[in-house]
Scaffold this motif. Structure first.
Motif, PDB file in Angstrom:
ATOM      1  N   GLU A  74     -16.319   1.036  -6.687  1.00  0.00           N
ATOM      2  CA  GLU A  74     -15.164   0.458  -6.297  1.00  0.00           C
ATOM      3  C   GLU A  74     -15.047   0.096  -4.904  1.00  0.00           C
ATOM      4  N   ILE A  75     -16.242   0.136  -4.199  1.00  0.00           N
ATOM      5  CA  ILE A  75     -15.955  -0.019  -2.597  1.00  0.00           C
ATOM      6  C   ILE A  75     -15.625  -1.238  -2.236  1.00  0.00           C
ATOM      7  N   HIS A  76     -16.207  -2.545  -2.721  1.00  0.00           N
ATOM      8  CA  HIS A  76     -15.877  -3.660  -2.461  1.00  0.00           C
ATOM      9  C   HIS A  76     -14.509  -4.281  -3.035  1.00  0.00           C
ATOM     10  N   GLN A  77     -13.727  -3.586  -3.674  1.00  0.00           N
ATOM     11  CA  GLN A  77     -12.635  -3.924  -4.251  1.00  0.00           C
ATOM     12  C   GLN A  77     -11.658  -4.160  -3.284  1.00  0.00           C
ATOM     13  N   PHE A  78     -10.582  -4.969  -3.403  1.00  0.00           N
ATOM     14  CA  PHE A  78      -9.171  -5.078  -2.741  1.00  0.00           C
ATOM     15  C   PHE A  78      -8.411  -3.846  -2.938  1.00  0.00           C
ATOM     16  N   ALA A  79      -7.401  -3.331  -1.860  1.00  0.00           N
ATOM     17  CA  ALA A  79      -6.534  -2.228  -2.088  1.00  0.00           C
ATOM     18  C   ALA A  79      -5.453  -2.981  -2.737  1.00  0.00           C
ATOM     19  N   ASN A  80      -4.727  -2.187  -3.915  1.00  0.00           N
ATOM     20  CA  ASN A  80      -3.386  -3.023  -4.711  1.00  0.00           C
ATOM     21  C   ASN A  80      -2.411  -3.391  -3.334  1.00  0.00           C
ATOM     22  N   PRO A  81      -2.010  -4.638  -3.005  1.00  0.00           N
ATOM     23  CA  PRO A  81      -1.026  -5.129  -2.191  1.00  0.00           C
ATOM     24  C   PRO A  81       0.370  -4.710  -2.482  1.00  0.00           C
ATOM     25  N   GLN A  82       0.528  -4.302  -3.712  1.00  0.00           N
ATOM     26  CA  GLN A  82       1.909  -4.039  -4.341  1.00  0.00           C
ATOM     27  C   GLN A  82       2.042  -2.806  -5.108  1.00  0.00           C
ATOM     28  N   PRO A  83       1.817  -1.507  -4.433  1.00  0.00           N
ATOM     29  CA  PRO A  83       1.761  -0.375  -5.010  1.00  0.00           C
ATOM     30  C   PRO A  83       3.438   0.023  -5.312  1.00  0.00           C
ATOM     31  N   THR A  84       4.178  -0.448  -4.433  1.00  0.00           N
ATOM     32  CA  THR A  84       5.853  -0.239  -4.461  1.00  0.00           C
ATOM     33  C   THR A  84       6.634  -0.494  -5.713  1.00  0.00           C
ATOM     34  N   ARG A  85       6.000  -1.480  -6.539  1.00  0.00           N
ATOM     35  CA  ARG A  85       6.781  -2.004  -7.263  1.00  0.00           C
ATOM     36  C   ARG A  85       6.024  -2.574  -8.548  1.00  0.00           C
ATOM     37  N   TYR A  86       6.447  -2.798  -9.701  1.00  0.00           N
ATOM     38  CA  TYR A  86       5.699  -3.283 -10.930  1.00  0.00           C
ATOM     39  C   TYR A  86       5.988  -4.858 -11.135  1.00  0.00           C
ATOM     40  N   PHE A  87       6.346  -5.213 -12.310  1.00  0.00           N
ATOM     41  CA  PHE A  87       6.959  -6.684 -12.440  1.00  0.00           C
ATOM     42  C   PHE A  87       8.198  -6.938 -11.713  1.00  0.00           C
ATOM     43  N   PHE A  88       9.000  -6.077 -11.688  1.00  0.00           N
ATOM     44  CA  PHE A  88      10.348  -6.216 -10.914  1.00  0.00           C
ATOM     45  C   PHE A  88      10.786  -4.844 -10.557  1.00  0.00           C
ATOM     46  N   ALA A  89      10.781  -3.840 -11.251  1.00  0.00           N
ATOM     47  CA  ALA A  89      11.166  -2.357 -11.338  1.00  0.00           C
ATOM     48  C   ALA A  89      10.429  -1.510 -10.125  1.00  0.00           C
ATOM     49  N   PRO A  90      11.041  -0.704  -9.346  1.00  0.00           N
ATOM     50  CA  PRO A  90      10.229  -0.158  -8.149  1.00  0.00           C
ATOM     51  C   PRO A  90       9.677   1.345  -8.611  1.00  0.00           C
ATOM     52  N   SER A  91       8.655   1.662  -7.669  1.00  0.00           N
ATOM     53  CA  SER A  91       7.963   2.837  -7.718  1.00  0.00           C
ATOM     54  C   SER A  91       8.771   3.637  -6.788  1.00  0.00           C
ATOM     55  N   ALA A  92       8.435   4.818  -6.695  1.00  0.00           N
ATOM     56  CA  ALA A  92       8.752   5.660  -5.622  1.00  0.00           C
ATOM     57  C   ALA A  92       7.943   5.766  -4.410  1.00  0.00           C
ATOM     58  N   ILE A  93       6.765   4.876  -4.449  1.00  0.00           N
ATOM     59  CA  ILE A  93       5.829   4.629  -3.405  1.00  0.00           C
ATOM     60  C   ILE A  93       6.712   3.892  -2.377  1.00  0.00           C
ATOM     61  N   PRO A  94       6.547   4.104  -1.111  1.00  0.00           N
ATOM     62  CA  PRO A  94       7.604   3.505  -0.169  1.00  0.00           C
ATOM     63  C   PRO A  94       6.710   2.283   0.461  1.00  0.00           C
ATOM     64  N   LEU A  95       7.373   1.347   0.885  1.00  0.00           N
ATOM     65  CA  LEU A  95       6.763   0.290   1.664  1.00  0.00           C
ATOM     66  C   LEU A  95       7.007   0.639   3.309  1.00  0.00           C
ATOM     67  N   MET A  96       5.485   0.720   3.922  1.00  0.00           N
ATOM     68  CA  MET A  96       5.404   1.283   5.144  1.00  0.00           C
ATOM     69  C   MET A  96       6.284   0.345   6.152  1.00  0.00           C
ATOM     70  N   LYS A  97       6.465   0.873   7.327  1.00  0.00           N
ATOM     71  CA  LYS A  97       7.123   0.160   8.447  1.00  0.00           C
ATOM     72  C   LYS A  97       6.473  -1.060   8.785  1.00  0.00           C
ATOM     73  N   GLY A  98       7.369  -2.170   8.703  1.00  0.00           N
ATOM     74  CA  GLY A  98       6.505  -3.339   9.361  1.00  0.00           C
ATOM     75  C   GLY A  98       6.285  -4.094   8.132  1.00  0.00           C
ATOM     76  N   ASP A  99       5.822  -3.521   7.191  1.00  0.00           N
ATOM     77  CA  ASP A  99       5.120  -4.156   5.710  1.00  0.00           C
ATOM     78  C   ASP A  99       6.126  -5.218   5.260  1.00  0.00           C
ATOM     79  N   LYS A 100       5.904  -6.250   4.858  1.00  0.00           N
ATOM     80  CA  LYS A 100       7.114  -7.001   4.020  1.00  0.00           C
ATOM     81  C   LYS A 100       6.384  -7.834   2.793  1.00  0.00           C
TER      82      LYS A 100
END
Length: 295
Positions: A74-100
């Protein structure tokens, strides 16, 4: 011969233990980038990683969003850019300061969310031409792989003289990492309802039963994560006598909207594709597509 065989087994065992001690990690940075490689050292000040293209990289904790253990493949794979939400519903993982991030679904649903701190984000959007909505959210990591959070979803009509309004206050529980997790959201919804037949007055009323979402995602390849998002909510059906037209009763029952699909990821983008199926009617599969951009 027996001594040689014993020596071979001992050497094989030591080699296996040496291989097992090698740890590979993906380090997600607060600027949106990520670094993957062999973990060399971890201290209170920094994390040292041996990468295939940059050599040894030392990263201060102040620049790190998260550190996740991965396999060598898995070393060369991209990190998930959207762990804070699914199709629409949110997860409890927060968006970091400055991220949009910006999302467009069906070319009609447009939304944006911004991290105002490492635990609080605020966003909203418009469902053209019908509704305007806001989505403030909080989230905290309270234990390894455990996040707790909550938020508000409020929507109101954009069309004059169409008194539409819905809202919910919810709490979130997420277990897992940015790449593999599941979430349960529970909330109490409210609707801006007409006070009576022929009346122009509307009043906010909370639902008598809670609503839920059960969602999950898991990475299956370098660029693909499987996802599911399922809404469970209570609906009311008002029954009238077919002959007299008089009111008979009101029946409440839980219905659901089920979905399954995939997220195709790049360094700062994700495309979500899937099928939606409401259980309140005959089986149907509604295509879903959305584009998400992190910036």
């Amino acid at each position: 011969m027996k001594n040689l065989l014993l020596l071979f087994l001992i050497l094989a065992s030591l080699l296996a233990k040496a291989q097992d001690s090698t740890t590979y990690v993906n380090v997600a940075l607060k600027n949106g980038n990520s670094v993957s490689g062999q973990l060399l050292h971890k201290s209170d000040a920094e994390v040292s990683i041996l990468t295939s293209d940059l050599g040894t990289v030392m990263l201060p904790w102040s620049a790190i969003e998260s550190v996740n253990v991965i396999s060598k493949q898995e070393i060369h794979q991209f990190a998930n850019p959207q762990p804070t939400r699914y199709f629409f519903a949110p997860s409890a993982i927060p968006l970091m300061k400055g991220d949009k991030y910006y999302q467009n679904a069906y070319f009609l649903l447009n939304s944006i969310q911004a991290g105002l701190s490492d635990h609080f984000s605020f966003g909203g959007g418009v469902f053209v031409p019908f509704a305007l909505f806001i989505t403030p959210k909080i989230g905290y990591q309270v234990a390894p792989k455990v996040h707790l959070g909550g938020g508000v979803l409020f929507a109101t009509s954009l069309i004059r003289d169409f008194n539409f309004g819905v809202g919910t206050v919810y709490g979130s529980f997420t277990y897992g990492t940015n790449e593999h997790n599941f979430t349960v959201n529970a909330g109490l919804g409210a609707v801006n309802e007409n006070t009576g037949l022929g009346s122009n007055d509307y009043q906010w009323k909370f639902a008598s039963k809670p609503m839920f979402t059960i969602s999950g995602m898991t990475r299956i390849s370098k660029r693909v994560l499987l996802m599911t998002e399922n809404w469970i909510f209570s609906t009311k059906t008002v029954n009238y006598d077919s002959g007299t037209g008089q009111y008979v009763n009101t029946v409440s029952a839980y219905n659901s909207l089920l979905s399954a699909g995939a997220r195709i990821v790049g360094r700062r983008y994700a495309f979500d594709v899937g099928l939606l199926s409401p259980t309140s009617s005959e089986f149907s599969a509604i295509p879903y597509i959305a584009c998400n951009i992190k910036f």
